[in-house]
Design a protein around this motif. Structure first.
Motif, PDB file in Angstrom:
ATOM      1  N   UNK A   1       0.908  -1.175   0.163  1.00 33.14           N
ATOM      2  CA  UNK A   1      -0.222   0.145  -0.021  1.00 33.14           C
ATOM      3  C   UNK A   1       0.880   1.430  -0.068  1.00 33.14           C
ATOM      4  N   UNK A   2       1.935   1.175   0.570  1.00 35.28           N
ATOM      5  CA  UNK A   2       2.788   2.443   0.844  1.00 35.28           C
ATOM      6  C   UNK A   2       3.637   2.424  -0.452  1.00 35.28           C
TER       7      UNK A   2
ATOM      8  N   UNK B   1       5.077  -0.878  -6.536  1.00 29.46           N
ATOM      9  CA  UNK B   1       4.405  -2.025  -6.635  1.00 29.46           C
ATOM     10  C   UNK B   1       5.010  -3.226  -5.902  1.00 29.46           C
ATOM     11  N   UNK B   2       4.202  -4.169  -5.838  1.00 26.55           N
ATOM     12  CA  UNK B   2       4.861  -5.534  -4.987  1.00 26.55           C
ATOM     13  C   UNK B   2       3.854  -6.319  -4.386  1.00 26.55           C
TER      14      UNK B   2
ATOM     15  N   UNK C   1       7.944  -5.049  -1.034  1.00 25.48           N
ATOM     16  CA  UNK C   1       7.392  -4.033  -2.473  1.00 25.48           C
ATOM     17  C   UNK C   1       8.577  -3.370  -2.607  1.00 25.48           C
ATOM     18  N   UNK C   2       8.460  -2.438  -3.672  1.00 21.42           N
ATOM     19  CA  UNK C   2       9.641  -1.505  -3.946  1.00 21.42           C
ATOM     20  C   UNK C   2       8.889  -0.248  -4.574  1.00 21.42           C
TER      21      UNK C   2
ATOM     22  N   UNK D   1       9.571   8.128   3.926  1.00 19.78           N
ATOM     23  CA  UNK D   1       9.440   6.756   4.509  1.00 19.78           C
ATOM     24  C   UNK D   1       8.896   6.785   5.830  1.00 19.78           C
ATOM     25  N   UNK D   2       9.667   7.522   6.757  1.00 26.03           N
ATOM     26  CA  UNK D   2       9.034   7.593   8.159  1.00 26.03           C
ATOM     27  C   UNK D   2       7.831   8.092   8.372  1.00 26.03           C
ATOM     28  N   UNK D   3       7.370   9.291   7.594  1.00 22.56           N
ATOM     29  CA  UNK D   3       6.162   9.876   7.646  1.00 22.56           C
ATOM     30  C   UNK D   3       4.986   8.770   7.161  1.00 22.56           C
ATOM     31  N   UNK D   4       5.230   7.831   6.095  1.00 22.89           N
ATOM     32  CA  UNK D   4       4.595   6.886   5.669  1.00 22.89           C
ATOM     33  C   UNK D   4       4.242   5.772   6.618  1.00 22.89           C
ATOM     34  N   UNK D   5       5.269   5.419   7.436  1.00 20.01           N
ATOM     35  CA  UNK D   5       5.137   4.281   8.495  1.00 20.01           C
ATOM     36  C   UNK D   5       4.631   4.693   9.678  1.00 20.01           C
ATOM     37  N   UNK D   6       4.652   6.116   9.838  1.00 17.47           N
ATOM     38  CA  UNK D   6       3.864   6.724  11.045  1.00 17.47           C
ATOM     39  C   UNK D   6       2.546   6.226  11.237  1.00 17.47           C
TER      40      UNK D   6
END
Length: 336
Positions: free
Chosen positions: A297-298, A305-306, A311-312, A326-331
């Motif tokens: 999803x990220x 995709x993946x 994924x990548x 990436x940190x903001x996305x995983x937050x």
């Protein structure tokens, strides 16, 4: 040309068989930066089409970054020539991705022909299916090669040893040699057993996937491991490969699977991010996770995709910029 009548009850598979029957010349494409699942699908499908009396060629924009693909990449066209495929019966089959937009630089060429899609990715949008352009998608399948296996069954064919080896190679690639599967995937092991009965050797495939690494790949692994950062109480681990390292070691030095396996074995780790600076203003990002964290999803939100756990994506910017994104996305995943 030979044709086969589909014996499968799935109407999309029947449409796909008809799509194949009506063509005489095929281009088989996959996503850019192919992996073993993509390559295994393309080469096995080419063999199947040739046995049906078709003309078939595999093409890829590359690059072929993985060492386990080094014995396969020279079979692929990087830039197809129009004069070789300009017939009324030319068709395209895209495997292991959602459509032509993920095929890279060959997208415009493929768009000139009718296109069928065979894919197993969930976090992407696929075009609507029609009998003239069938879209055979099964997001529950852990490997696209299993969909090629189903197509073989629908065509009432028996796998050759070469085709079985290619399908098992792709299946082992996308399942981490079955370690990502659960008790719910018993049918995958049943399919694998039948593929092996047709001559595929698990031991030789394990050696292809895990052997042949260079000394530089071990040195690069050490460099990346030495700068791992822990975030969200150890649930997310982030590291990176610098542009200087990329220039020194290139694609040959990469061993993402071993790296991510080591990181995800750390107690408390649930996801990993490896950022690689490949030019001054662009990075590629490898995402891996355990259990219920869906990194696809990220990846999809940034045009990548993946799979749910692997994924990548590619992103403009340098390492520090991409890391912050990436940190903001995983937050949103780890901060409740």
């Amino acid at each position: 040309m030979n044709s086969c009548k589909s014996i499968d009850l799935d109407p999309i598979l029947n449409d796909l068989v008809q799509f194949i029957n009506e063509g005489s010349v095929f281009l088989i494409a996959g996503h850019k930066e192919p992996d073993g699942d993509c390559v295994g699908c393309q080469l096995a499908l080419r063999s199947i089409l040739l046995r049906l009396g078709k003309s078939a060629q595999v093409c890829s924009a590359g690059p072929f970054k993985r060492t386990e693909l080094k014995n396969y990449y020279n079979q692929f066209l990087s830039i197809p020539q129009m004069q070789d495929f300009c017939t009324p019966e030319t068709k395209v089959i895209i495997v292991d991705c959602s459509g032509k937009d993920r095929t890279g630089e060959i997208e415009d060429f493929l768009d000139k022909f009718p296109i069928a899609i065979i894919d197993h990715h969930a976090a992407v949008k696929h075009p609507p299916s029609t009998p003239q352009a069938p879209v055979f998608v099964d997001a529950a399948s852990p490997s696209c090669t299993l969909l090629i296996y189903k197509l073989v069954k629908a065509l009432a064919l028996e796998l050759t040893k070469e085709e079985a080896t290619l399908l098992l190679f792709g299946l082992c690639t996308d399942t981490g040699f079955f370690r990502h599967l659960t008790e719910k995937n018993y049918a995958v092991f049943e399919a694998a057993a039948e593929i092996i009965r047709h001559g595929a050797g698990p031991k030789s495939i394990f050696n292809i996937i895990n052997g042949g690494k260079s000394l530089n790949s071990r040195i690069l692994l050490g460099n990346i491991l030495s700068r791992v950062e822990s975030h969200f109480n150890g649930k997310l681990l982030i590291s990176y490969e610098t542009l200087d390292e990329f220039k020194k070691f290139g694609f040959e030095g990469r061993d993402s699977d071993s790296l991510n396996q080591m990181l995800l074995s750390i107690e408390g780790a649930e996801a990993t991010v490896i950022i690689r600076q490949e030019c001054d203003d662009n990075c590629t990002v490898s995402l891996r996770s355990l259990d219920n964290i869906d990194v696809s999803l990220i990846a999809a939100s940034y045009g990548g995709g993946g799979h749910k756990n692997a994924s990548g994506l590619a992103m403009k910017g340098d390492i520090s910029t991409v890391k912050q994104i990436m940190l903001e996305s995983f937050s949103s995943v780890f901060v409740q």
